[in-house]
Design an enzyme around this catalytic site. Structure first.
Site, PDB file in Angstrom:
ATOM      1  CG  HIS A  68      -6.453   5.707   5.157  1.00 58.82           C
ATOM      2  ND1 HIS A  68      -5.701   5.226   4.124  1.00 58.82           N
ATOM      3  CD2 HIS A  68      -5.585   6.294   6.022  1.00 58.82           C
ATOM      4  CE1 HIS A  68      -4.420   5.509   4.342  1.00 58.82           C
ATOM      5  NE2 HIS A  68      -4.323   6.154   5.484  1.00 58.82           N
ATOM      6  CD  GLU A  92      -2.017   8.358   7.076  1.00 59.22           C
ATOM      7  OE1 GLU A  92      -1.048   9.096   7.296  1.00 59.22           O
ATOM      8  OE2 GLU A  92      -2.030   7.472   6.193  1.00 59.22           O
ATOM      9  CB  CYS A 114      -2.933   0.884  -2.505  1.00 59.76           C
ATOM     10  SG  CYS A 114      -3.019   2.641  -2.849  1.00 59.76           S
ATOM     11  CG  ASP A 135      -1.769   1.236   1.338  1.00 65.99           C
ATOM     12  OD1 ASP A 135      -2.402   1.588   0.334  1.00 65.99           O
ATOM     13  OD2 ASP A 135      -1.811   1.885   2.400  1.00 65.99           O
ATOM     14  CB  SER A 136       0.133   4.766  -0.679  1.00 68.83           C
ATOM     15  OG  SER A 136      -1.083   4.798   0.049  1.00 68.83           O
ATOM     16  CB  CYS A 165     -10.035   5.139   0.191  1.00 72.04           C
ATOM     17  SG  CYS A 165      -8.529   5.766   0.945  1.00 72.04           S
TER      18      CYS A 165
END
Ligand code: DGL
Length: 277
Positions: free
Chosen positions: A192, A158, A79, A16-17, A190
């Site tokens: 997150h 985050e 991702c 993932d990023s 996404c």
């Protein structure tokens, strides 16, 4: 490379990023407890969601090369942005079976919708790629897809603001047009966003089914491994590291986030120079 006999006991590469793909890794850990995982989070170059297809593909290609050095037997592009922009090219370049998160999520939404109106929330890049709409409408042209980029969701997650009045307010603004459009299914497109599940669920209301592509991806990964005869036969013995974590920067921060979402504490994440691959 291992001999063919041990190859199916090799790890699965997940990338993932940054930290978001841990939601996918967590699902793989739950559903495929015998599998070893090598996780890479590109914490030096996150976010991917605001970058071009060319850049995301170049970054993803470097990560795949790194994962190949770890002798992974399959790769999960955990991702959405990399799945949207890079997966198709990468699949042509390597022999290792690969799976992204977009198609499993889209398929789950197709089976969940009753009124044929599906919403997608994702990064700007994923929405601009049009991949969810294209894939869903290709499979059922009577279904319509409404996409909405929610760029502030990633930093909110985050920062740990998973349930917070600020997040509520921003989510209300982003989701207003999706509520008005009458969707009955919403893809959390996404990595997150599953962390915001309760906020989004509260705003969208009970009539809207939330789809978490991570869950479906782990299910489809299991099928992919079976198809290629690559399922690990047993849980690795004592002394074998089940999960290994690599990042391109800020290992401590990654470790803290990982420890807040994984079902057990991770001991270390190693920093590597991904641009050398
Ligand atoms: N992992 C990205 C995704 O799922 C979100 C974070 C980023 O923009 O890099 O699209």
């Amino acid at each position: 490379m291992n001999g063919q006999e041990e190859w199916h006991n090799s790890p699965i590469g997940v990338f993932d990023s940054g930290v978001g793909g841990l939601t996918v890794a967590r699902e793989i850990m739950r559903q495929l407890p015998n599998e070893r995982i090598v996780y890479f989070g590109d914490t030096a170059r996150v976010p991917y969601g605001s970058k071009s297809k060319e850049t995301v593909t170049r970054f993803s290609r470097q990560i795949v090369r790194f994962l190949e050095t770890q002798q992974v037997k399959a790769i999960v592009v955990a991702c959405n942005t990399a799945s949207a922009y890079a997966l198709e090219d990468l699949e042509k370049e390597v022999d290792i079976p690969m799976i992204g998160v977009v198609k499993p999520g889209a398929r789950a939404a197709l089976s969940a919708t009753v009124n044929g109106k599906i919403g997608v929330v994702a990064t700007e890049a994923t929405i601009n790629s049009g991949i969810y709409s294209r894939y869903i409408e290709e499979h059922d042209s009577s279904v319509s897809v409404i996409g909405k980029a929610c760029p502030l969701f990633v930093p909110l997650v985050e920062e740990g603001l998973w349930e917070d009045p600020v997040t509520d307010e921003i989510a209300r603004r982003y989701l207003a047009e999706l509520i008005d459009s009458g969707i009955d299914t919403l893809i959390l497109g996404c990595t997150h966003y599953p962390m915001l599940r309760s906020t989004v669920g509260k705003i969208m209301g009970e009539g809207v089914t939330l789809v978490n592509p991570a869950y479906e991806t782990a299910r489809e990964l299991k099928a992919l491994l079976t198809e290629h005869g690559l399922e690990s036969e047993h849980r690795p013995g004592l002394g074998t590291e089940l999960y290994r974590f690599f990042v391109s920067d800020a290992a401590d921060k990654f470790q803290r986030f990982a420890n807040s979402i994984l079902p057990y504490g991770i001991l270390s994440a190693r920093v590597i120079r991904i641009d050398e691959f």
